[in-house]
Motif scaffolding. Structure first.
Motif, PDB file in Angstrom:
ATOM      1  N   TRP A 108     -28.053  62.674 -76.166  1.00 47.32           N
ATOM      2  CA  TRP A 108     -29.426  63.117 -76.370  1.00 47.32           C
ATOM      3  C   TRP A 108     -30.153  62.089 -76.432  1.00 47.32           C
ATOM      4  CZ3 TRP A 108     -26.402  66.831 -76.265  1.00 47.32           C
ATOM      5  CH2 TRP A 108     -26.615  68.333 -76.640  1.00 47.32           C
ATOM      6  N   LYS A 109     -29.716  60.735 -76.702  1.00 47.56           N
ATOM      7  CA  LYS A 109     -30.608  59.432 -76.761  1.00 47.56           C
ATOM      8  C   LYS A 109     -31.000  59.183 -75.191  1.00 47.56           C
ATOM      9  CE  LYS A 109     -30.482  54.704 -78.228  1.00 47.56           C
ATOM     10  NZ  LYS A 109     -30.620  53.982 -76.921  1.00 47.56           N
ATOM     11  N   SER A 110     -29.768  59.095 -74.560  1.00 52.15           N
ATOM     12  CA  SER A 110     -30.206  58.877 -72.900  1.00 52.15           C
ATOM     13  C   SER A 110     -31.125  59.734 -72.358  1.00 52.15           C
ATOM     14  CB  SER A 110     -28.908  58.930 -72.274  1.00 52.15           C
ATOM     15  OG  SER A 110     -28.991  58.762 -71.029  1.00 52.15           O
ATOM     16  N   ALA A 111     -30.942  60.956 -72.810  1.00 55.47           N
ATOM     17  CA  ALA A 111     -31.889  62.153 -72.219  1.00 55.47           C
ATOM     18  C   ALA A 111     -33.388  62.044 -72.379  1.00 55.47           C
ATOM     19  CB  ALA A 111     -31.363  63.695 -72.408  1.00 55.47           C
ATOM     20  N   ARG A 112     -33.630  61.430 -73.821  1.00 52.40           N
ATOM     21  CA  ARG A 112     -34.940  61.006 -74.138  1.00 52.40           C
ATOM     22  C   ARG A 112     -35.394  59.719 -73.426  1.00 52.40           C
ATOM     23  NH1 ARG A 112     -32.899  62.704 -79.439  1.00 52.40           N
ATOM     24  NH2 ARG A 112     -32.334  60.539 -79.691  1.00 52.40           N
ATOM     25  N   GLU A 113     -34.535  58.934 -73.183  1.00 50.51           N
ATOM     26  CA  GLU A 113     -35.048  57.628 -72.571  1.00 50.51           C
ATOM     27  C   GLU A 113     -35.201  57.834 -71.391  1.00 50.51           C
ATOM     28  OE1 GLU A 113     -32.140  55.045 -73.930  1.00 50.51           O
ATOM     29  OE2 GLU A 113     -32.574  54.821 -75.898  1.00 50.51           O
ATOM     30  N   THR A 114     -34.622  58.682 -70.468  1.00 51.66           N
ATOM     31  CA  THR A 114     -34.557  58.561 -68.887  1.00 51.66           C
ATOM     32  C   THR A 114     -35.628  59.542 -68.455  1.00 51.66           C
ATOM     33  OG1 THR A 114     -32.666  60.239 -68.964  1.00 51.66           O
ATOM     34  CG2 THR A 114     -32.466  57.941 -68.535  1.00 51.66           C
ATOM     35  N   GLY A 115     -36.144  60.273 -69.287  1.00 51.02           N
ATOM     36  CA  GLY A 115     -37.224  61.322 -68.754  1.00 51.02           C
ATOM     37  C   GLY A 115     -37.000  62.402 -68.008  1.00 51.02           C
ATOM     38  N   SER A 116     -37.625  62.370 -66.701  1.00 50.50           N
ATOM     39  CA  SER A 116     -37.387  63.497 -65.744  1.00 50.50           C
ATOM     40  C   SER A 116     -36.869  63.017 -64.439  1.00 50.50           C
ATOM     41  CB  SER A 116     -38.810  64.194 -65.391  1.00 50.50           C
ATOM     42  OG  SER A 116     -39.528  64.332 -66.611  1.00 50.50           O
ATOM     43  N   LEU A 117     -35.647  62.250 -64.324  1.00 56.01           N
ATOM     44  CA  LEU A 117     -34.949  61.863 -63.412  1.00 56.01           C
ATOM     45  C   LEU A 117     -34.313  63.083 -62.351  1.00 56.01           C
ATOM     46  CD1 LEU A 117     -33.072  58.685 -64.424  1.00 56.01           C
ATOM     47  CD2 LEU A 117     -35.354  58.849 -63.326  1.00 56.01           C
ATOM     48  N   MET A 118     -34.547  63.076 -61.304  1.00 57.97           N
ATOM     49  CA  MET A 118     -33.882  64.310 -60.381  1.00 57.97           C
ATOM     50  C   MET A 118     -32.565  64.189 -60.246  1.00 57.97           C
ATOM     51  SD  MET A 118     -35.127  66.695 -58.375  1.00 57.97           S
ATOM     52  CE  MET A 118     -34.778  67.720 -57.058  1.00 57.97           C
ATOM     53  N   PRO A 119     -31.647  65.048 -60.195  1.00 60.38           N
ATOM     54  CA  PRO A 119     -30.252  64.901 -60.186  1.00 60.38           C
ATOM     55  C   PRO A 119     -30.271  64.694 -58.614  1.00 60.38           C
ATOM     56  CG  PRO A 119     -30.848  66.972 -61.073  1.00 60.38           C
ATOM     57  CD  PRO A 119     -32.221  66.568 -60.835  1.00 60.38           C
ATOM     58  N   PRO A 120     -29.042  64.358 -58.229  1.00 61.23           N
ATOM     59  CA  PRO A 120     -28.816  63.960 -56.657  1.00 61.23           C
ATOM     60  C   PRO A 120     -28.833  65.174 -55.682  1.00 61.23           C
ATOM     61  CG  PRO A 120     -26.590  63.732 -57.913  1.00 61.23           C
ATOM     62  CD  PRO A 120     -27.849  63.833 -59.084  1.00 61.23           C
ATOM     63  N   MET A 121     -29.310  65.071 -54.698  1.00 59.91           N
ATOM     64  CA  MET A 121     -29.799  66.449 -53.997  1.00 59.91           C
ATOM     65  C   MET A 121     -28.591  67.064 -53.552  1.00 59.91           C
ATOM     66  SD  MET A 121     -32.868  66.085 -53.352  1.00 59.91           S
ATOM     67  CE  MET A 121     -33.251  67.001 -51.767  1.00 59.91           C
ATOM     68  N   ASN A 122     -27.107  66.487 -53.494  1.00 60.11           N
ATOM     69  CA  ASN A 122     -26.071  67.268 -53.103  1.00 60.11           C
ATOM     70  C   ASN A 122     -25.777  68.475 -54.162  1.00 60.11           C
ATOM     71  OD1 ASN A 122     -25.251  64.878 -54.873  1.00 60.11           O
ATOM     72  ND2 ASN A 122     -23.147  65.886 -54.260  1.00 60.11           N
ATOM     73  N   ILE A 123     -26.238  68.298 -55.454  1.00 56.30           N
ATOM     74  CA  ILE A 123     -25.842  69.222 -56.548  1.00 56.30           C
ATOM     75  C   ILE A 123     -27.256  70.138 -56.928  1.00 56.30           C
ATOM     76  CG2 ILE A 123     -24.090  67.629 -57.230  1.00 56.30           C
ATOM     77  CD1 ILE A 123     -25.457  66.988 -59.825  1.00 56.30           C
ATOM     78  N   VAL A 124     -28.191  70.067 -56.368  1.00 61.28           N
ATOM     79  CA  VAL A 124     -29.437  70.680 -56.741  1.00 61.28           C
ATOM     80  C   VAL A 124     -29.368  72.233 -55.721  1.00 61.28           C
ATOM     81  CG1 VAL A 124     -31.031  68.991 -57.646  1.00 61.28           C
ATOM     82  CG2 VAL A 124     -31.013  69.593 -55.108  1.00 61.28           C
TER      83      VAL A 124
END
Length: 438
Positions: free
Chosen positions: A354-370
């Protein structure tokens, strides 16, 4: 002639001295701080009150302790010990008008050179605004405030008031202290009609409350019992003191904390004891069911995934059966949790993630798994290079699932206990395969 009549008159009794028809607890009130039983840690020569009395100067105090432990007696004796005027109000029966009257009387006494100790019983029952009303009179020295409370001052009293008073903790009276109280009662009224085992049972029934114990003794004296009672006969004659337990106050939080820590500490016997303490005091069983579920996921987690299932089943069983039959299901869940292997690895992993999610914001997942639901998205690379793990050797592709701008993290670290030992081996195996396929 006047002298002759004076010889025939009974001696004048002090105004605050109880009469012969007063309750036993009042007639046995201590007349000096040295007679206060069970609180020697504060009233003795090395205690806070003992030192204040020796110096002849009091600071404002909050006396915090269970019922029947001597708070009122200590306040009254304190005033006498340092030569202060004593005034008492109760937050249960007093209002703003009573406080104004007490402060006015203290102001008048101060002008005459007399200091006032204002004792406020049940001070926590005054609201925040009323508590603030004490501050100017305490700061000016109009009164030295001594408040008594059964509730945790940290929760119930204003910070401003607490900063101007010293909190002294009174102990629950133990069996030895209660025994000394009964000795005093018997010195005054004669032997109690009890066998030695029944006397011990009477002390135990008081649950640390000296006033309750003396009231029970007075009932026994009034009954004029011919033969000493044994414990069984005493149990039929008298009621046990109902345990002090307010579901929205400190006793509630103390016991649920003790239950949680006993479960975490793998002590099923103590866990059952605290569960029983809360249920027999009238705690809402579904509150306990919710807390058991919380323990299952916080303190056991993947070390025994069945713990959560047990607790959900216990909650359902209680809702189906009701009390008292359903309480057995809660007891079973409690024992299961206490005897299960313990791990807070998922709990810690959740906090870190949860801490990491708050700190990293809106990073895009790698293209191969979207996902690529449209032709355009496929053309620009969405989903390109994804490996379907079920088609890979050993059902494991070893692909990267983290955003390109972020290093892989290790939030979940299983312990070497219970089911998590196998999970740990599995994760190590996958790490090995991942390294080999890079």
């Amino acid at each position: 002639m006047a002298d002759l009549f004076a010889d025939d008159e009974p001696p004048q009794r002090a105004l605050d001295e109880p009469g012969e028809d007063a309750p036993l607890a009042d007639r046995l009130r201590p007349r000096d701080l040295s007679e206060v039983i069970g609180q020697e840690h504060i009233t003795g020569p090395e205690g806070a009150i003992g030192r204040m009395v020796a110096a002849g100067r009091l600071s404002s105090l909050i006396l915090w302790g269970p019922p029947g432990t001597g708070k009122t007696s200590i306040a009254r004796l304190l005033a006498a010990a340092v030569g202060m005027r004593y005034e008492a109000v109760s937050a249960v029966f007093s209002g703003v008008a009573d406080l104004k009257k007490a402060f006015a009387a203290a102001e008048t006494a101060k002008k005459a050179g007399q200091r006032t100790l204002l004792f406020v019983d049940e001070i926590h029952r005054f609201n925040r605004a009323q508590q603030d009303g004490f501050l100017p009179f305490v700061e000016r020295g109009t009164v030295t405030l001594v408040g008594a409370t059964t509730e945790n001052p940290s929760f119930e009293l204003n910070a401003a008031l607490l900063s101007r008073a010293q909190v002294l903790i009174l102990h629950r009276l133990d069996a030895a202290a209660l025994g000394r109280l009964l000795d005093r009662a018997e010195d005054l009224e004669g032997p109690l009609p009890l066998t030695n085992p029944a006397r011990e049972a009477l002390i135990a029934s008081a649950d640390g409350d000296g006033r309750f114990l003396l009231n029970q003794a007075e009932t026994l004296y009034a009954a004029k019992i011919a033969e000493p009672l044994d414990p069984a006969a005493l149990g039929q004659f008298l009621q046990r003191r109902v345990a002090v337990y307010d579901k929205d106050r400190e006793g509630h939080y103390n016991l649920i904390s003790a239950l949680h820590k006993a479960v975490r500490g793998s002590d099923p016997q103590a866990s059952l004891y605290y569960l029983a303490r809360m249920l027999t005091a009238g705690e809402e069983p579904l509150f306990l069911a919710r807390r058991l579920i919380r323990m299952a996921v916080e303190d056991i987690g993947m070390a025994d995934p069945g713990a959560l299932t047990q607790c959900i089943a216990a909650k359902d069983a209680y809702q189906f059966l009701g009390s008292p039959e359903g309480e057995l299901a809660l007891a079973q869940a409690c024992v299961y949790l206490a005897t299960a292997p313990k791990s807070n690895a998922v709990y810690k992993a959740q906090k870190a993630a949860w801490k990491s999610a708050r700190e990293t914001g809106s990073l895009m997942p790698p293209m191969n798994i979207v996902n690529a639901p449209t032709k355009l998205m496929k053309q620009v690379g969405y989903g390109a290079g994804y490996t379907y793990d079920h088609d890979a050797d050993e059902g494991f592709s070893g692909d990267n699932y983290w955003p390109d701008e972020m290093e892989p993290q290790a939030f979940y670290q299983p312990v070497e206990r219970g089911f998590e030992r196998k999970v740990r081996e599995r994760l190590a195996y996958w790490d090995k395969l991942r390294d080999e396929r890079r």
